[in-house]
Design a protein around this motif. Structure first.
Motif, PDB file in Angstrom:
ATOM      1  N   LEU A  31      -1.616  -3.244   0.177  1.00 23.64           N
ATOM      2  CA  LEU A  31      -0.869  -2.261  -0.612  1.00 23.64           C
ATOM      3  C   LEU A  31      -1.401  -2.182  -2.037  1.00 23.64           C
ATOM      4  O   LEU A  31      -1.480  -1.091  -2.605  1.00 23.64           O
ATOM      5  CB  LEU A  31       0.623  -2.602  -0.613  1.00 23.64           C
ATOM      6  N   ASP A  32      -1.769  -3.318  -2.613  1.00 21.28           N
ATOM      7  CA  ASP A  32      -2.351  -3.310  -3.961  1.00 21.28           C
ATOM      8  C   ASP A  32      -3.641  -2.499  -3.985  1.00 21.28           C
ATOM      9  O   ASP A  32      -3.879  -1.725  -4.913  1.00 21.28           O
ATOM     10  CB  ASP A  32      -2.641  -4.733  -4.442  1.00 21.28           C
ATOM     11  N   ALA A  33      -4.466  -2.670  -2.958  1.00 20.14           N
ATOM     12  CA  ALA A  33      -5.730  -1.928  -2.882  1.00 20.14           C
ATOM     13  C   ALA A  33      -5.446  -0.429  -2.743  1.00 20.14           C
ATOM     14  O   ALA A  33      -6.090   0.399  -3.418  1.00 20.14           O
ATOM     15  CB  ALA A  33      -6.568  -2.414  -1.706  1.00 20.14           C
ATOM     16  N   GLN A  34      -4.474  -0.074  -1.903  1.00 21.39           N
ATOM     17  CA  GLN A  34      -4.122   1.341  -1.720  1.00 21.39           C
ATOM     18  C   GLN A  34      -3.552   1.925  -3.009  1.00 21.39           C
ATOM     19  O   GLN A  34      -3.862   3.063  -3.372  1.00 21.39           O
ATOM     20  CB  GLN A  34      -3.102   1.492  -0.586  1.00 21.39           C
ATOM     21  N   SER A  72       0.507  16.655  -5.263  1.00 19.54           N
ATOM     22  CA  SER A  72       1.824  16.312  -4.736  1.00 19.54           C
ATOM     23  C   SER A  72       1.699  15.236  -3.653  1.00 19.54           C
ATOM     24  O   SER A  72       2.496  14.287  -3.610  1.00 19.54           O
ATOM     25  CB  SER A  72       2.497  17.557  -4.180  1.00 19.54           C
ATOM     26  N   ASN A  73       0.718  15.390  -2.784  1.00 17.88           N
ATOM     27  CA  ASN A  73       0.507  14.399  -1.718  1.00 17.88           C
ATOM     28  C   ASN A  73       0.190  13.011  -2.292  1.00 17.88           C
ATOM     29  O   ASN A  73       0.696  12.002  -1.804  1.00 17.88           O
ATOM     30  CB  ASN A  73      -0.616  14.833  -0.776  1.00 17.88           C
ATOM     31  N   VAL A  74      -0.625  12.981  -3.323  1.00 15.42           N
ATOM     32  CA  VAL A  74      -0.983  11.706  -3.952  1.00 15.42           C
ATOM     33  C   VAL A  74       0.245  11.088  -4.619  1.00 15.42           C
ATOM     34  O   VAL A  74       0.494   9.883  -4.500  1.00 15.42           O
ATOM     35  CB  VAL A  74      -2.147  11.873  -4.955  1.00 15.42           C
ATOM     36  N   ASP A  75       1.055  11.914  -5.287  1.00 14.58           N
ATOM     37  CA  ASP A  75       2.277  11.399  -5.916  1.00 14.58           C
ATOM     38  C   ASP A  75       3.234  10.815  -4.873  1.00 14.58           C
ATOM     39  O   ASP A  75       3.818   9.747  -5.079  1.00 14.58           O
ATOM     40  CB  ASP A  75       2.985  12.498  -6.719  1.00 14.58           C
ATOM     41  N   PHE A  80       5.535   6.064  -2.097  1.00 13.49           N
ATOM     42  CA  PHE A  80       5.696   5.310  -0.851  1.00 13.49           C
ATOM     43  C   PHE A  80       5.096   3.914  -0.988  1.00 13.49           C
ATOM     44  O   PHE A  80       5.724   2.905  -0.619  1.00 13.49           O
ATOM     45  CB  PHE A  80       5.043   6.051   0.325  1.00 13.49           C
ATOM     46  N   ILE A  81       3.896   3.828  -1.532  1.00 17.14           N
ATOM     47  CA  ILE A  81       3.220   2.531  -1.687  1.00 17.14           C
ATOM     48  C   ILE A  81       4.027   1.619  -2.608  1.00 17.14           C
ATOM     49  O   ILE A  81       4.220   0.436  -2.315  1.00 17.14           O
ATOM     50  CB  ILE A  81       1.777   2.726  -2.216  1.00 17.14           C
ATOM     51  N   ARG A  82       4.543   2.168  -3.702  1.00 14.53           N
ATOM     52  CA  ARG A  82       5.350   1.353  -4.630  1.00 14.53           C
ATOM     53  C   ARG A  82       6.623   0.844  -3.956  1.00 14.53           C
ATOM     54  O   ARG A  82       7.026  -0.302  -4.170  1.00 14.53           O
ATOM     55  CB  ARG A  82       5.681   2.156  -5.880  1.00 14.53           C
ATOM     56  N   SER A  83       7.259   1.689  -3.151  1.00 11.38           N
ATOM     57  CA  SER A  83       8.474   1.237  -2.462  1.00 11.38           C
ATOM     58  C   SER A  83       8.128   0.168  -1.417  1.00 11.38           C
ATOM     59  O   SER A  83       8.891  -0.789  -1.226  1.00 11.38           O
ATOM     60  CB  SER A  83       9.221   2.410  -1.814  1.00 11.38           C
ATOM     61  N   GLU A  84       6.988   0.304  -0.756  1.00  8.33           N
ATOM     62  CA  GLU A  84       6.554  -0.717   0.201  1.00  8.33           C
ATOM     63  C   GLU A  84       6.239  -2.033  -0.506  1.00  8.33           C
ATOM     64  O   GLU A  84       6.540  -3.109   0.008  1.00  8.33           O
ATOM     65  CB  GLU A  84       5.322  -0.244   0.980  1.00  8.33           C
ATOM     66  N   ILE A  85       5.651  -1.947  -1.696  1.00  2.24           N
ATOM     67  CA  ILE A  85       5.356  -3.161  -2.469  1.00  2.24           C
ATOM     68  C   ILE A  85       6.660  -3.874  -2.812  1.00  2.24           C
ATOM     69  O   ILE A  85       6.761  -5.097  -2.671  1.00  2.24           O
ATOM     70  CB  ILE A  85       4.531  -2.833  -3.736  1.00  2.24           C
ATOM     71  N   LYS A  86       7.683  -3.116  -3.230  1.00  2.00           N
ATOM     72  CA  LYS A  86       8.983  -3.728  -3.541  1.00  2.00           C
ATOM     73  C   LYS A  86       9.570  -4.406  -2.300  1.00  2.00           C
ATOM     74  O   LYS A  86      10.105  -5.511  -2.371  1.00  2.00           O
ATOM     75  CB  LYS A  86       9.967  -2.678  -4.059  1.00  2.00           C
TER      76      LYS A  86
END
Length: 129
Positions: A31-34, A72-75, A80-86
């Motif tokens: 997730l950090d890499a993504q 928009s897709n990148v945002d 999503f990635i930040r919520s998965e990290i949490k």
């Protein structure tokens, strides 16, 4: 169940917890890499002018895409990635605590086994405070 069998069962459970912890750490690293990759893409998008063309790779083909849609897709992907990290951070904390508890449990049982062996052998018991 004998104390030795309980220690063995706890050790097996501890190994499973360690495997779970290892999987969570690997997921966090991915997730950090993504996150890093998508943040770089967002930086690149911020430098675009309205005249720049954006392409999206679909399989082996590049397809033209609207800038706003791509941004928009990148945002959305970053959110999503930040919520998965949490979520993974919470899992890491939980599994880490579980691991520490199990480790202490094993140490206590091993100390009990050692004490039982000393009693059985007639050796003097030395208290540790």
């Amino acid at each position: 169940m004998s104390l030795e069998a309980r220690v063995q069962a706890a050790s097996t459970e501890f190994q499973k917890i360690q495997t779970e912890l290892s999987g969570a750490v690997e997921a966090r690293q991915r997730l950090d890499a993504q996150l890093s990759e998508n943040e770089m893409v967002k930086k690149e998008f911020n430098q675009l002018t309205p005249n720049n063309t954006v392409y999206k790779m679909v399989g082996p083909v590049l397809v033209k895409q609207e800038q706003n849609e791509a941004k928009s897709n990148v945002d959305k992907r970053l959110d999503f990635i930040r919520s998965e990290i949490k979520r993974i951070e919470g899992q890491l904390k939980e599994v880490g605590e579980k691991s520490e508890k199990k480790k202490l449990e094993i140490v206590e049982m091993q100390a009990q086994m050692q004490q039982q062996k000393q009693v059985a052998s007639g050796a003097p018991i030395i208290g540790v405070d």
